[in-house]
Design an enzyme around this catalytic site. Structure first.
Site, short mmCIF file in Angstrom:
data_model
loop_
_atom_site.label_atom_id
_atom_site.label_comp_id
_atom_site.label_asym_id
_atom_site.label_seq_id
_atom_site.Cartn_x
_atom_site.Cartn_y
_atom_site.Cartn_z
N THR A 1 23.79 1.54 -16.37
CA THR A 1 23.84 2.62 -17.37
C THR A 1 23.92 1.93 -18.72
O THR A 1 24.47 0.82 -18.82
CB THR A 1 25.12 3.46 -17.12
OG1 THR A 1 24.93 4.20 -15.93
CG2 THR A 1 25.44 4.39 -18.27
N ARG B 1 22.85 16.34 -9.01
CA ARG B 1 24.16 15.86 -9.49
C ARG B 1 24.07 15.44 -10.97
O ARG B 1 23.15 14.76 -11.38
CB ARG B 1 24.60 14.67 -8.64
CG ARG B 1 25.94 14.02 -9.08
CD ARG B 1 25.70 12.80 -9.93
NE ARG B 1 26.93 12.02 -10.14
CZ ARG B 1 27.03 11.01 -10.99
NH1 ARG B 1 25.98 10.65 -11.71
NH2 ARG B 1 28.14 10.36 -11.13
N VAL B 2 25.04 15.87 -11.75
CA VAL B 2 25.11 15.44 -13.14
C VAL B 2 26.38 14.61 -13.30
O VAL B 2 27.44 15.00 -12.82
CB VAL B 2 25.14 16.66 -14.09
CG1 VAL B 2 25.38 16.21 -15.53
CG2 VAL B 2 23.84 17.45 -13.98
N GLY B 3 26.25 13.47 -13.94
CA GLY B 3 27.41 12.59 -14.11
C GLY B 3 28.13 12.83 -15.43
O GLY B 3 27.97 13.87 -16.08
N1 ASP Z 1 28.51 6.81 -15.21
C1 ASP Z 1 27.21 6.91 -14.60
C2 ASP Z 1 27.17 8.17 -13.78
O1 ASP Z 1 28.12 8.43 -13.07
C3 ASP Z 1 26.85 5.77 -13.73
C4 ASP Z 1 27.15 4.39 -14.25
O2 ASP Z 1 27.67 4.25 -15.35
O3 ASP Z 1 26.85 3.41 -13.57
O4 ASP Z 1 26.18 8.85 -13.80
#
Ligand code: ASP
Length: 312
Positions: free
Chosen positions: A177, A205-207
């Protein structure tokens, strides 16, 4: 006429003085996680080199008087275009084998924010997030609606398989990310984050990334924060806003607030953890993570600069 020139010269002089005296700071991340296999020296060098290239873009802009908002967007665009990272080209696939991307941007000077979630065909989701902020009355657009808006605004649209890259190109890594936070010479803070999310995530899914206050937050009174890690925990702990709130309401320093949230609030929850990059209104930078690595780079107007991958 003379009066006009006099006023103009005073204005130009004042702008020059602000630019020359104002300090700036910038930090970026390219994801956090636990190194499943030991990274080789060569792999680490590849990451550090790419992080520094993106850092250079932001540094030059801030030095030349660009706003923090423009700098964080440009840095995140460069990281989205880099196949090494899990954002834009190189984004991981969901459980159905296709890519759904999330991104957000926030302007600490006025608390304006824009975000997109679950987009499948926008080449640079952070540009769409910026346009949501600048050109709509909304904060978050999702899925087809976000894509239609991006298209209408003239952004580049790509096939979903544009985002797919060979794992070898990504140095066998799922992490990545990306995010950037900055303080500009005018005293403004901004944050931007972009991601393909977690590998194998459920379709739809939304993060945390596009959830303002969770993975992304900026407020000129306190701090700009961009997170990376197990997004569900970042949402439940409202991580980015919590760091700002601890500084604003409890008077904690940036370092104290970031450490408290990552180690006292996130770590006890288990999960795969992660980290944050943050810059406060005084230009202090904090890079805190509870995983074994976080790809990161930073620079300040006083000449401090660096890039690292593993925990020191
Ligand atoms: N925080 C991101 C998510 O959960 C993933 C990541 O940072 O690796 O979508």
């Amino acid at each position: 006429m003379r009066k006009y020139f006099f006023t103009l010269s005073i204005f130009l002089l004042a702008s020059f003085v602000t630019c020359a005296q104002g300090k700036w700071s910038i930090a970026l991340h390219g994801g956090a996680g636990s190194a499943s296999v030991n990274m080789t020296k060569e792999q680490i060098t590849v990451y550090e080199t790419e992080l520094l290239k993106s850092l250079e873009i932001g540094k030059e802009m801030l030095k030349n008087g660009s706003t923090a908002l423009d700098a964080v967007e440009a840095v995140v665009v460069s990281l989205e275009n880099n196949p090494l990272f899990n954002a834009g080209k190189g984004a991981v696939a969901n459980s159905e084998g296709f890519h759904e991307l999330d991104a957000a941007i926030m302007d600490g000077s006025n608390l304006k924010a824009g975000a997109v979630a679950g987009v499948r065909d926008v080449k640079n989701p952070v540009k769409a997030a910026r346009l949501v902020m600048d050109s709509t009355a909304h904060v978050l657009l999702i899925s087809e609606g976000a894509s239609a808006f991006a298209k209408q605004m003239g952004l580049e649209i790509v096939d979903n398989n544009y985002f797919t890259v060979d794992k070898k190109v990504k140095q066998q890594s799922d992490k990545g990310t990306v995010g950037c936070v900055a303080l500009d010479v005018y005293g403004n803070l901004a944050a931007a984050t972009s991601t393909g999310g977690m590998r194998g995530k459920k379709w739809g899914r939304v993060g945390d990334v596009p959830i303002i206050g969770a993975g992304t937050y900026a407020n000129n009174n306190t701090v700009a924060v961009s997170g990376t890690g197990h997004g569900e925990l970042w949402i439940r702990r409202v991580v980015a806003f919590d760091i700002s709130a601890l500084m604003e309401y409890k008077g904690l320093s940036l370092e104290e607030a970031a450490n408290k949230v990552i180690f006292n609030k996130i770590s006890p929850m288990g999960g795969s953890g992660g980290g944050v990059i943050a810059v406060d209104k005084n230009g202090n930078i904090s890079l805190v993570f509870n995983t074994s690595l976080m790809h990161r780079a930073w620079a300040k107007s006083n000449g401090e600069q660096g890039a690292d991958v593993l925990k020191k």
